[in-house]
Scaffold this motif. Structure first.
Motif, PDB file in Angstrom:
ATOM      1  N   UNK A   1       2.360   4.516 -11.387  1.00 45.51           N
ATOM      2  CA  UNK A   1       3.082   4.382 -10.105  1.00 45.51           C
ATOM      3  C   UNK A   1       2.945   5.645  -9.267  1.00 45.51           C
ATOM      4  N   UNK A   2       2.956   6.793  -9.926  1.00 42.62           N
ATOM      5  CA  UNK A   2       2.945   8.055  -9.179  1.00 42.62           C
ATOM      6  C   UNK A   2       1.534   8.515  -8.788  1.00 42.62           C
ATOM      7  N   UNK A   3       0.527   8.012  -9.507  1.00 43.95           N
ATOM      8  CA  UNK A   3      -0.836   8.521  -9.332  1.00 43.95           C
ATOM      9  C   UNK A   3      -1.408   8.283  -7.937  1.00 43.95           C
ATOM     10  N   UNK A   4      -0.868   7.310  -7.219  1.00 46.96           N
ATOM     11  CA  UNK A   4      -1.423   7.050  -5.875  1.00 46.96           C
ATOM     12  C   UNK A   4      -0.523   7.589  -4.760  1.00 46.96           C
ATOM     13  N   UNK A   5       0.315   8.539  -5.111  1.00 52.84           N
ATOM     14  CA  UNK A   5       1.184   9.211  -4.129  1.00 52.84           C
ATOM     15  C   UNK A   5       1.918   8.225  -3.219  1.00 52.84           C
ATOM     16  N   UNK A   6       2.768   7.373  -3.755  1.00 46.81           N
ATOM     17  CA  UNK A   6       3.435   6.382  -2.898  1.00 46.81           C
ATOM     18  C   UNK A   6       4.471   7.030  -1.965  1.00 46.81           C
ATOM     19  N   UNK A   7       4.632   6.417  -0.804  1.00 49.36           N
ATOM     20  CA  UNK A   7       5.665   6.923   0.114  1.00 49.36           C
ATOM     21  C   UNK A   7       7.026   6.374  -0.291  1.00 49.36           C
ATOM     22  N   UNK A   8       7.001   5.202  -0.899  1.00 50.41           N
ATOM     23  CA  UNK A   8       8.249   4.556  -1.339  1.00 50.41           C
ATOM     24  C   UNK A   8       8.106   4.214  -2.826  1.00 50.41           C
ATOM     25  N   UNK A   9       9.060   4.709  -3.632  1.00 46.36           N
ATOM     26  CA  UNK A   9       8.998   4.442  -5.077  1.00 46.36           C
ATOM     27  C   UNK A   9      10.182   3.550  -5.456  1.00 46.36           C
TER      28      UNK A   9
ATOM     29  N   UNK B   1       0.834  -1.216   0.000  1.00 46.05           N
ATOM     30  CA  UNK B   1       0.000   0.000   0.000  1.00 46.05           C
ATOM     31  C   UNK B   1       0.866   1.263   0.000  1.00 46.05           C
ATOM     32  N   UNK B   2       2.070   1.166   0.590  1.00 47.15           N
ATOM     33  CA  UNK B   2       2.922   2.352   0.714  1.00 47.15           C
ATOM     34  C   UNK B   2       3.900   2.479  -0.450  1.00 47.15           C
ATOM     35  N   UNK B   3       3.931   1.442  -1.295  1.00 41.74           N
ATOM     36  CA  UNK B   3       4.951   1.387  -2.349  1.00 41.74           C
ATOM     37  C   UNK B   3       4.347   1.560  -3.729  1.00 41.74           C
ATOM     38  N   UNK B   4       5.236   1.929  -4.649  1.00 41.86           N
ATOM     39  CA  UNK B   4       4.879   1.832  -6.072  1.00 41.86           C
ATOM     40  C   UNK B   4       6.076   1.192  -6.766  1.00 41.86           C
ATOM     41  N   UNK B   5       5.775   0.408  -7.791  1.00 40.85           N
ATOM     42  CA  UNK B   5       6.846  -0.319  -8.488  1.00 40.85           C
ATOM     43  C   UNK B   5       6.757  -0.055  -9.991  1.00 40.85           C
ATOM     44  N   UNK B   6       7.882   0.284 -10.564  1.00 39.02           N
ATOM     45  CA  UNK B   6       7.950   0.451 -12.024  1.00 39.02           C
ATOM     46  C   UNK B   6       8.905  -0.626 -12.550  1.00 39.02           C
ATOM     47  N   UNK B   7       8.386  -1.591 -13.316  1.00 37.74           N
ATOM     48  CA  UNK B   7       9.257  -2.690 -13.770  1.00 37.74           C
ATOM     49  C   UNK B   7      10.222  -2.257 -14.876  1.00 37.74           C
ATOM     50  N   UNK B   8      11.227  -3.105 -15.111  1.00 37.26           N
ATOM     51  CA  UNK B   8      12.236  -2.763 -16.121  1.00 37.26           C
ATOM     52  C   UNK B   8      11.648  -2.793 -17.531  1.00 37.26           C
TER      53      UNK B   8
ATOM     54  N   UNK C   1      -7.553   2.087  -8.590  1.00 42.80           N
ATOM     55  CA  UNK C   1      -8.592   1.291  -7.915  1.00 42.80           C
ATOM     56  C   UNK C   1      -7.966   0.324  -6.913  1.00 42.80           C
ATOM     57  N   UNK C   2      -6.854  -0.287  -7.316  1.00 49.30           N
ATOM     58  CA  UNK C   2      -6.203  -1.269  -6.441  1.00 49.30           C
ATOM     59  C   UNK C   2      -5.670  -0.604  -5.166  1.00 49.30           C
ATOM     60  N   UNK C   3      -5.255   0.661  -5.320  1.00 56.63           N
ATOM     61  CA  UNK C   3      -4.738   1.396  -4.160  1.00 56.63           C
ATOM     62  C   UNK C   3      -5.842   2.222  -3.484  1.00 56.63           C
ATOM     63  N   UNK C   4      -7.056   2.055  -3.982  1.00 57.50           N
ATOM     64  CA  UNK C   4      -8.228   2.750  -3.437  1.00 57.50           C
ATOM     65  C   UNK C   4      -8.013   4.260  -3.327  1.00 57.50           C
ATOM     66  N   UNK C   5      -7.537   4.844  -4.418  1.00 57.06           N
ATOM     67  CA  UNK C   5      -7.282   6.284  -4.465  1.00 57.06           C
ATOM     68  C   UNK C   5      -8.618   7.015  -4.683  1.00 57.06           C
ATOM     69  N   UNK C   6      -8.916   8.018  -3.852  1.00 58.67           N
ATOM     70  CA  UNK C   6     -10.184   8.751  -4.024  1.00 58.67           C
ATOM     71  C   UNK C   6     -10.275   9.399  -5.419  1.00 58.67           C
TER      72      UNK C   6
END
Lengths: 540, 234
Positions: free
Chosen positions: B146-154, B74-81, B100-105
């Motif tokens: 990845x950025x749209x849900x404001x992750x704390x860890x990218x 929930x706190x992370x976002x991942x961008x694959x190679x 939707x998966x991160x339940x972003x308003x």
């Protein structure tokens, strides 16, 4: 020639490795179930062939059984070939690699058609070999029969493929002109498959009727479908010349289709891509929040409607179910006549029988539709490398698994309910029977699709080059089909046995639905625990 | 913050990661470098919960990826190679799906998607199917998702591959802004110049073993990162 061999070798090991199991348990245990199921199917066909021989041998027409097997297998190969050619020939992920290599384009096409041939060869062998063994055991086992049969197994898939490839090309060409080309392709293929089945159904009826005129059958068959006639001729009166002609006709047809298709193949292929890229910058969109399950289901539905091979594979048994219900409802007397034409003898009033046992027949049809068109058995594999997206998301694996099951059930329900309604309107169902049928309409797909997803988790194929490889050639889809057949056979056997024991129909139906409901609950518990573990172990 | 504690990952008898230990602090851009097959992607996939690992633990803001994977993710976002996205979806639908998966308003996702689509100049193409995109455009979609849900860890694996120079510049600006807000960024790269200029700390991995970790200044000294890397690779 060396390059062609290298190319074939690479494609065969990469694409056609049917027993390539992406599982940590690569030992013998992983292969036991598929081998067992192949044996079960083989045994079933062998038994069916023996039943046919029981009827045909007194008429001295045992070879008609071989003819029927060849015809049915060829029709199935043709249908399979048409909709698989769409993916294997026109939707290949290795297009750029292949076209960048210093090899002729006709060679690329030849390799792709050959790949289709090898798969159909295995498929044909599964149906033909048991029938041939039955014939050898009951009628004759001679050197010429063995030679003829080996030649037949190798050559019989050729003509259906030769017909299927241009048809696949035409369908791809037509559908590439539409914006919703995948849906257009699915509709055209489904119509073709239904037409082919209708034709083959009638053909079999004709064959049964002429069974009593055995001497003229061979000429008739040869005129209708040369490969079947040629094989039967070799079995009954072997001549080396016939064998050579048989081989030359097939090989000639194969080369001819490669040459003819070669001139248009790459044009059709590139047109499909132009349509895709030319649409850039014109699309509309809407940003809207959904619940996690709804979003996952929406994603699955999107994948489903964008994959013709997936849609046809799943939808075919559903369409057949609706057609079956309509046929039963509209003209149960004609259906009874058709059943009789299949060799069922006696003075039974089939029309009355269908009316009496309509709820049970509907229950059987529902079970068949659910078990024979497993959607979920491909859903994990179709994720491919994007499976890592799912694994990186903050969503429980069980939620992902069940969203796939739910999507499959949602796809199936409209068809199943439509069939139910047709039957409810035509036949006199009691309220209890209607309720039981409605429960079964939900329970059977849940069982079939939960089994499907568990099988796919057990046998994932995450490196497929195209959807057909997953939907038609993967271990998972095959195990799901075979397991469905086995489950269907056992259920039908138990229902008939119970009827023979004079157990009331409602009790049998309730018991059957109860057992399947318990199975659904058990499978869901299994999916929650073992399924989650298997999900986490999959590497894409 | 990411805490990697004695992580070992085996493929059969072969150890792909050998007792890896280091931390990535909040407000830090951390570069992870190594030759092809050194174990970079394996570690990234372990951090993001895609792959299991055999020994050790990985904590994301104090929570274990082993015992609390959903809370960590929930706190992370991942961008694959390699951006293997859902090809049959429109770009906007894909990004919306991730939200939707991160339940972003609704309002947050609308604002963020618009903002990042403008930054990466892909606004016109949000309604197009991903299958029609080039590698670089897919990479942009993956970054926006990845950025749209404001992750704390990218966490990113080779994020600059395939991007045009303008997009690389914009991405670096986005990363700088994120760390100013106290977020954590960890990425692998082969572009050592970018790593040298952008990152506060660096780790170098070789054949599954961590051979150097520390602040960029401490690791490279007066030399270039490229020179240090080549020396360590010998």
């Amino acid at each position: 020639m060396g390059r062609l061999v290298s190319l074939l070798k690479a494609c065969m090991t990469e694409d056609m490795n049917l027993f390539q199991i992406r599982s940590k348990k690569r030992g013998a245990s992983s292969k036991v179930l598929p081998v067992f199921l192949v044996l079960v199917i083989g045994f079933s066909i062998w038994s069916y062939a023996n039943m046919l021989l029981d009827t045909l041998l007194p008429l001295n027409a045992g070879f008609v059984m071989l003819t029927m097997c060849v015809l049915v297998t060829s029709v199935l190969t043709l249908i399979e070939g048409v909709y698989k050619s769409g993916s294997l020939l026109f939707n290949c992920k290795d297009d750029d690699l292949m076209l960048s290599l210093p090899i002729k384009r006709s060679t690329v096409l030849f390799v792709r058609i050959f790949k289709l041939y090898v798969f159909e060869l295995l498929y044909n062998a599964l149906f033909l070999v048991p029938a041939m063994i039955a014939y050898a055991m009951r009628v004759e086992l001679s050197a010429t029969f063995v030679v003829s049969s080996i030649a037949a197994v190798i050559l019989l898939p050729v003509i259906p493929i030769v017909i299927a490839c241009p048809l696949g090309a035409i369908i791809s060409s037509l559908s590439s002109r539409f914006r919703a080309k995948n849906i257009a392709q699915t509709v055209i293929i489904t119509l073709f498959a239904l037409g082919a089945l209708y034709a083959s159904w009638n053909l079999e009826g004709i064959l049964s009727k002429i069974a009593s005129h055995a001497t003229s059958i061979n000429d008739f068959i040869t005129k209708v479908y040369y490969p079947a006639g040629a094989y039967v001729s070799m079995v009954t009166d072997f001549k080396v010349v016939d064998l050579l002609i048989f081989a030359l006709v097939n090989m000639g047809a194969f080369l001819l289709v490669c040459l003819v298709l070669g001139s248009v193949y790459f044009r059709i292929n590139s047109r499909a891509k132009i349509v895709r890229t030319s649409a850039r910058g014109k699309g509309k969109y809407k940003i809207k929040a959904h619940s996690v399950t709804a979003a996952l289901m929406k994603k699955e539905l999107k994948k489903f409607v964008n994959s013709p091979v997936f849609m046809v594979n799943a939808g075919f048994s559903l369409v057949l179910f609706v057609v079956g219900c309509v046929v039963l409802a509209v003209n149960s007397t004609d259906t009874a006549t058709v059943l009789q034409s299949y060799g069922v003898e006696g003075t039974i009033d089939f029309g009355q029988m269908i009316r009496t046992y309509a709820p049970m027949i509907l229950l059987g049809l529902l079970l068949m539709a659910a078990l024979m068109g497993s959607i979920t058995s491909s859903m994990i594999s179709l994720e491919g490398r994007s499976f890592n997206i799912l694994k990186s998301l903050p969503v429980k694996p069980y939620t992902v698994i069940m969203s796939k099951v739910l999507t499959a059930v949602v796809i199936m329900l409209p068809f199943l309910i439509a069939g139910d309604i047709v039957m409810f309107v035509k036949f006199d169902f009691s309220l209890l029977e209607i309720l039981m049928i409605l429960v079964a309409t939900v329970v059977f797909p849940v069982v079939a699709e939960t089994i499907g997803i568990i099988i796919n988790l057990k046998y994932p194929k995450m490196d497929a080059k195209n959807d057909a490889e997953v939907v038609k050639q993967s271990m998972s889809s095959m195990v799901a089909v075979f397991l469905g057949m086995a489950l269907l056979a056992v259920s039908a056997f138990l229902m008939i046995k119970a009827l023979n024991m004079n157990i009331p129909m409602d009790v049998i139906m309730a018991a059957m639905i109860g057992v399947y409901a318990l199975m659904a609950a058990g499978l869901m518990v299994y999916a929650r625990h073992k399924g989650t573990k298997m999900f986490n172990e999959i590497t894409a | 913050m990411i805490e990697i504690k004695n992580v070992t990952k085996k493929y059969g008898d072969k150890k792909a990661l050998k007792d890896i230990t280091f931390n990535v602090e909040d407000g830090e851009i951390f570069a992870f470098i190594g030759h092809n097959g050194a174990g970079k992607t394996t570690l990234i996939k372990a951090i993001t919960g895609i792959h299991d690992f055999d020994e050790g633990d990985i904590l994301i803001n104090g929570k274990s990826i082993k015992t609390a994977p959903i809370a960590c993710k929930k706190e992370m976002a991942y961008v694959p190679d390699n951006p293997e996205l859902y090809e049959n979806m429109k770009a906007a639908d894909f990004i919306n799906f991730i939200c939707d998966m991160y339940e972003v308003p609704q309002d947050v996702r609308e604002k963020n998607i618009k903002k990042y689509a403008q930054i990466f100049e892909i606004e016109q193409n949000l309604g197009d199917e991903i299958s029609s995109f080039s590698h670089g455009m897919k990479q942009k979609v993956a970054l926006i998702a990845a950025l749209a849900h404001d992750p704390k860890v990218l966490i990113m694996d080779e994020p600059f591959v395939g991007l045009d120079p303008k997009a690389v510049f914009d991405m670096k600006e986005v990363m700088k802004k994120m760390v100013k807000e106290g977020k954590t960024i960890f990425f692998s790269t082969h572009i050592l110049d970018v790593a040298e200029k952008l990152c506060t700390r660096v780790a170098i991995i070789k054949k599954g073993e961590l051979i150097k970790v520390g602040s960029m200044r401490a690791v490279k000294g007066d030399k270039s990162l490229e020179k240090i890397f080549l020396e360590l690779e010998k």
